[in-house]
Design a protein around this motif. Sequence first.
Motif, PDB file in Angstrom:
ATOM      1  N   ASP A 151       0.990  -1.323  -0.081  1.00  0.00           N
ATOM      2  CA  ASP A 151      -0.002  -0.083   0.113  1.00  0.00           C
ATOM      3  C   ASP A 151       0.890   1.251   0.084  1.00  0.00           C
ATOM      4  OD1 ASP A 151       0.710  -0.010   2.558  1.00  0.00           O
ATOM      5  OD2 ASP A 151      -1.183   0.036   3.295  1.00  0.00           O
ATOM      6  N   CYS A 152       0.366   2.577   0.249  1.00  0.00           N
ATOM      7  CA  CYS A 152       0.928   3.689  -0.056  1.00  0.00           C
ATOM      8  C   CYS A 152       2.288   3.646   0.468  1.00  0.00           C
ATOM      9  CB  CYS A 152       0.145   4.968   0.441  1.00  0.00           C
ATOM     10  SG  CYS A 152      -0.522   4.858   2.215  1.00  0.00           S
ATOM     11  N   GLU A 153       2.327   3.500   1.824  1.00  0.00           N
ATOM     12  CA  GLU A 153       3.948   3.601   2.426  1.00  0.00           C
ATOM     13  C   GLU A 153       4.895   2.760   2.020  1.00  0.00           C
ATOM     14  OE1 GLU A 153       1.558   0.626   5.382  1.00  0.00           O
ATOM     15  OE2 GLU A 153       1.249   2.738   4.133  1.00  0.00           O
ATOM     16  N   ASP A 154       4.350   1.547   1.360  1.00  0.00           N
ATOM     17  CA  ASP A 154       5.447   0.785   0.862  1.00  0.00           C
ATOM     18  C   ASP A 154       5.953   1.268  -0.629  1.00  0.00           C
ATOM     19  OD1 ASP A 154       4.791  -1.316   2.803  1.00  0.00           O
ATOM     20  OD2 ASP A 154       3.035  -1.953   1.662  1.00  0.00           O
ATOM     21  N   TYR A 155       5.013   1.829  -1.097  1.00  0.00           N
ATOM     22  CA  TYR A 155       5.284   2.519  -2.615  1.00  0.00           C
ATOM     23  C   TYR A 155       6.506   3.659  -2.088  1.00  0.00           C
ATOM     24  CZ  TYR A 155       1.619   0.653  -5.417  1.00  0.00           C
ATOM     25  OH  TYR A 155       0.654  -0.276  -6.119  1.00  0.00           O
ATOM     26  N   ALA A 156       6.152   4.213  -1.019  1.00  0.00           N
ATOM     27  CA  ALA A 156       6.702   5.670  -0.740  1.00  0.00           C
ATOM     28  C   ALA A 156       8.051   5.103  -0.207  1.00  0.00           C
ATOM     29  CB  ALA A 156       6.208   6.464   0.425  1.00  0.00           C
ATOM     30  N   ILE A 157       8.204   4.183   0.483  1.00  0.00           N
ATOM     31  CA  ILE A 157       9.627   3.889   0.877  1.00  0.00           C
ATOM     32  C   ILE A 157      10.438   3.144  -0.062  1.00  0.00           C
ATOM     33  CG2 ILE A 157      10.690   1.929   2.478  1.00  0.00           C
ATOM     34  CD1 ILE A 157       8.317   2.026   4.384  1.00  0.00           C
ATOM     35  N   ALA A 158      10.033   2.600  -1.089  1.00  0.00           N
ATOM     36  CA  ALA A 158      10.517   1.962  -2.155  1.00  0.00           C
ATOM     37  C   ALA A 158      11.234   2.928  -3.283  1.00  0.00           C
ATOM     38  CB  ALA A 158       9.860   0.763  -3.079  1.00  0.00           C
ATOM     39  N   LYS A 159      10.416   4.101  -3.233  1.00  0.00           N
ATOM     40  CA  LYS A 159      10.774   5.247  -3.988  1.00  0.00           C
ATOM     41  C   LYS A 159      11.855   6.102  -3.181  1.00  0.00           C
ATOM     42  CE  LYS A 159       6.271   5.835  -6.174  1.00  0.00           C
ATOM     43  NZ  LYS A 159       5.002   6.565  -6.211  1.00  0.00           N
ATOM     44  N   PHE A 160      11.887   6.272  -2.066  1.00  0.00           N
ATOM     45  CA  PHE A 160      12.733   6.794  -1.144  1.00  0.00           C
ATOM     46  C   PHE A 160      14.116   6.453  -1.374  1.00  0.00           C
ATOM     47  CE2 PHE A 160      14.811   7.665   3.001  1.00  0.00           C
ATOM     48  CZ  PHE A 160      14.426   8.883   3.420  1.00  0.00           C
ATOM     49  N   ALA A 188       0.682   8.046   2.447  1.00  0.00           N
ATOM     50  CA  ALA A 188       2.167   8.438   2.402  1.00  0.00           C
ATOM     51  C   ALA A 188       2.578   8.539   1.060  1.00  0.00           C
ATOM     52  CB  ALA A 188       2.637   7.403   3.404  1.00  0.00           C
ATOM     53  N   VAL A 189       3.307   9.309   0.781  1.00  0.00           N
ATOM     54  CA  VAL A 189       4.057   9.670  -0.318  1.00  0.00           C
ATOM     55  C   VAL A 189       5.611  10.071  -0.146  1.00  0.00           C
ATOM     56  CG1 VAL A 189       1.891  10.687  -1.546  1.00  0.00           C
ATOM     57  CG2 VAL A 189       3.523  12.260  -0.540  1.00  0.00           C
ATOM     58  N   ALA A 190       6.367   9.821  -1.147  1.00  0.00           N
ATOM     59  CA  ALA A 190       7.901  10.160  -1.338  1.00  0.00           C
ATOM     60  C   ALA A 190       7.936  11.605  -1.832  1.00  0.00           C
ATOM     61  CB  ALA A 190       8.636   9.516  -2.169  1.00  0.00           C
TER      62      ALA A 190
END
Length: 264
Positions: A151-160, A188-190
């Motif tokens: 979900d959103c935080e997993d996308y954001a962490i991967a992008k970070f 959550a977003v990066a």
Amino acid sequence: MGFFNLSQPWRVVALASSLLWLATADLKAASLISPGALDLIHKSAEPFGLFTSRIYGGGLRDKWMGVERKLGDERVQLALCDGDRARCVSPAALRFLAIVDNARVRDGRARLGEINRAINLAIRPMSDLAQHGEIDVWSSPLVTFTTGAGDCEDYAIAKFVALQMAGISPDDLRIVVLRDTIRGEDHAVAMARLNDRWLTLDNRRMALVEDADVRNYRPLFVIDQHGVMRYEDPVPAAAVSRPDSPQATAVNFVAPAGMNSKSN
């Protein structure tokens, strides 16, 4: 006749005139700074231009510290695979590095856009409850790329992490937790800084959106390389109801310390 030979009354008048002249000069100099420039002087360097304070406890910080411990191990694994792709035994690492490779050959906004688009396409949206049987699980990039869902935080962490590996300075990277005022949930977003402007890398859209153009969200927390911070300086709620308001991103201090997301 010298100044110090003047009688006392004339010395007082001369001194007052000098001070008045200096004050007028200061006012003229200050008038050279436009109101917009003065706003920038008082604006935070963090995304959304709001000031923050470091937090040292709470659920959100605990989750991030758990992710940080996993990231230390994964960065070693990614570095080893990056140096010798033929001997890399992790398909997830190879898929992740392929995204980083494609971003490295691009510059500026194109680099950010490549990582945003590729990671959005690489991960299937899935709630933590559906995937883990728990609410609010934060996963590291290789865990997410192994399952291919998050979900959103997993996308954001991967992008970070991908942005760092692609050459973006950690000083110019953030993960921001926002309150979605339409859906009534946290998101959550990066975010990456480019030419002194913060751009949002969101799993809900392919386009990069500048923080000043974000609508229907309230920034709550921001994560950088040093830890977690809480946004300060709340804006009156009336400002949020006006979509054209430059302060439409108000802070909601009632929000919980952790994420309370669905498959966002």
